[in-house]
Motif scaffolding. Structure first.
Motif, PDB file in Angstrom:
ATOM      1  N   ASP A 140      62.109  78.233 111.121  1.00 32.61           N
ATOM      2  CA  ASP A 140      61.237  77.259 111.716  1.00 32.61           C
ATOM      3  C   ASP A 140      61.136  77.170 112.990  1.00 32.61           C
ATOM      4  OD1 ASP A 140      59.644  75.095 111.156  1.00 32.61           O
ATOM      5  OD2 ASP A 140      60.980  73.645 110.520  1.00 32.61           O
ATOM      6  N   ARG A 141      60.071  76.625 113.455  1.00 33.06           N
ATOM      7  CA  ARG A 141      60.045  76.186 114.815  1.00 33.06           C
ATOM      8  C   ARG A 141      59.636  74.625 115.170  1.00 33.06           C
ATOM      9  NH1 ARG A 141      59.336  80.709 118.293  1.00 33.06           N
ATOM     10  NH2 ARG A 141      59.200  82.627 117.033  1.00 33.06           N
ATOM     11  N   SER A 142      59.752  74.058 116.311  1.00 31.98           N
ATOM     12  CA  SER A 142      59.395  72.811 116.790  1.00 31.98           C
ATOM     13  C   SER A 142      58.200  72.821 116.982  1.00 31.98           C
ATOM     14  CB  SER A 142      60.272  72.327 117.686  1.00 31.98           C
ATOM     15  OG  SER A 142      59.860  72.984 118.961  1.00 31.98           O
ATOM     16  N   GLN A 143      57.444  71.533 116.918  1.00 28.19           N
ATOM     17  CA  GLN A 143      55.927  71.415 117.109  1.00 28.19           C
ATOM     18  C   GLN A 143      55.686  72.096 118.563  1.00 28.19           C
ATOM     19  OE1 GLN A 143      54.727  67.414 116.375  1.00 28.19           O
ATOM     20  NE2 GLN A 143      54.436  68.067 114.392  1.00 28.19           N
ATOM     21  N   THR A 144      56.568  71.919 119.444  1.00 27.72           N
ATOM     22  CA  THR A 144      56.197  72.354 120.904  1.00 27.72           C
ATOM     23  C   THR A 144      56.264  73.945 120.941  1.00 27.72           C
ATOM     24  OG1 THR A 144      58.604  71.901 121.600  1.00 27.72           O
ATOM     25  CG2 THR A 144      56.779  70.060 121.658  1.00 27.72           C
ATOM     26  N   GLY A 145      57.304  74.448 120.040  1.00 28.81           N
ATOM     27  CA  GLY A 145      57.509  75.682 120.072  1.00 28.81           C
ATOM     28  C   GLY A 145      58.744  76.085 120.967  1.00 28.81           C
ATOM     29  N   ARG A 147      66.951  74.588 106.731  1.00 24.65           N
ATOM     30  CA  ARG A 147      65.724  74.687 106.499  1.00 24.65           C
ATOM     31  C   ARG A 147      65.397  75.351 105.290  1.00 24.65           C
ATOM     32  NH1 ARG A 147      65.413  71.306 109.779  1.00 24.65           N
ATOM     33  NH2 ARG A 147      63.950  71.153 111.606  1.00 24.65           N
TER      34      ARG A 147
END
Length: 253
Positions: A228-233, A206
């Motif tokens: 970073d984080r995924s879209q779902t968190g 990342r």
């Protein structure tokens, strides 16, 4: 005064001359005959010339066309790509050329040398065309230096310079240290429970930083920096503290 009957042909001739000097239209007519990138650029830059310049250009064209008709031979233009784009960008952004760009320049120098040798062998028959190269500097040493610095795939060789060799040794050493540390973390059974589903044993990047994909609720088990984080968190990408020092050193090389 001239009669109207005499004016009309003169007016038609004037209109014809004006239309003949419509350079955008002239370029489009000629474009179908252009096959090389350098020819495309020359055509884009085509503009009216002085009478003397036009005569020389026409004489060069006649020489080459006559040779083509007589012997069926043409200048060796294979590989004659136009390097000016990469050179202009390098100058604009004050940066060095990368391996692919250096390889493109090298190919151009090869093509230029081939044309020079081809014309030199026909100087008596193509005096005006050969004259184009009279003031050309000797670029063979530059081409040889570039070839010595690049491998067959266009990558800069490790031994292109002592400094580059040291840098690449340092980069390889740091990357190996980072990989060993991350693989050791991934083998830890406690940490394996924190790794996000589908990411077992995988190292991600990342922003150029090495990160592990962890379940958000277990991310605190791995001290480090969240990048970073995924879209779902549900998944966070963490750069473990254990590799931050090495990654910082790597980014500075």
């Amino acid at each position: 005064m001239q009669p109207d009957s005499e004016k009309r042909p003169a007016e038609r001739l004037a209109r014809f001359a004006a239309e003949a000097l419509d350079w955008p239209a002239v370029r489009e007519v000629l474009r179908r005959f252009v096959v090389a990138p350098l020819g495309q650029r020359a055509l884009d830059e085509l503009a009216p010339r002085t009478s003397a310049e036009a005569r020389l250009a026409l004489e060069r064209a006649r020489e080459l066309h006559g040779l083509l008709l007589a012997e069926g031979v043409e200048p060796p233009l294979g590989g004659a790509s136009d390097p000016r784009g990469v050179l202009d960008r390098a100058e604009e952004f004050q940066r060095t050329l990368d391996g692919d760009e250096l390889a493109q320049v090298t190919r151009f120098l090869h093509a230029l040398e081939d044309v020079y040798v081809w014309l030199a062998a026909r100087r008596a028959r193509l005096p005006q065309a050969s004259a184009l190269f009279v003031r050309l500097p000797d670029l063979v040493p530059l081409r040889e230096e570039l070839e010595a610095a690049l491998d067959p795939k266009g990558r800069v060789r490790d031994d292109a310079s002592p400094q580059l060799a040291r840098l690449r040794v340092g980069i390889a050493s740091l990357e190996q240290a980072i990989t060993r540390t991350l693989q050791a973390l991934l083998r830890d059974r406690e940490l394996q429970r924190a790794v996000a589903e589908g990411h077992a044993g995988r190292v991600h990047r990342r922003g150029g930083r090495p990160v592990l994909a962890l379940r958000a609720q277990y991310a605190a088990r791995v001290p480090g920096i969240v990048h970073d984080r995924s879209q779902t968190g549900e998944t966070v990408f963490v750069e473990p503290e254990a590799v931050v020092k090495h990654a910082n050193a790597l980014s500075e090389l």
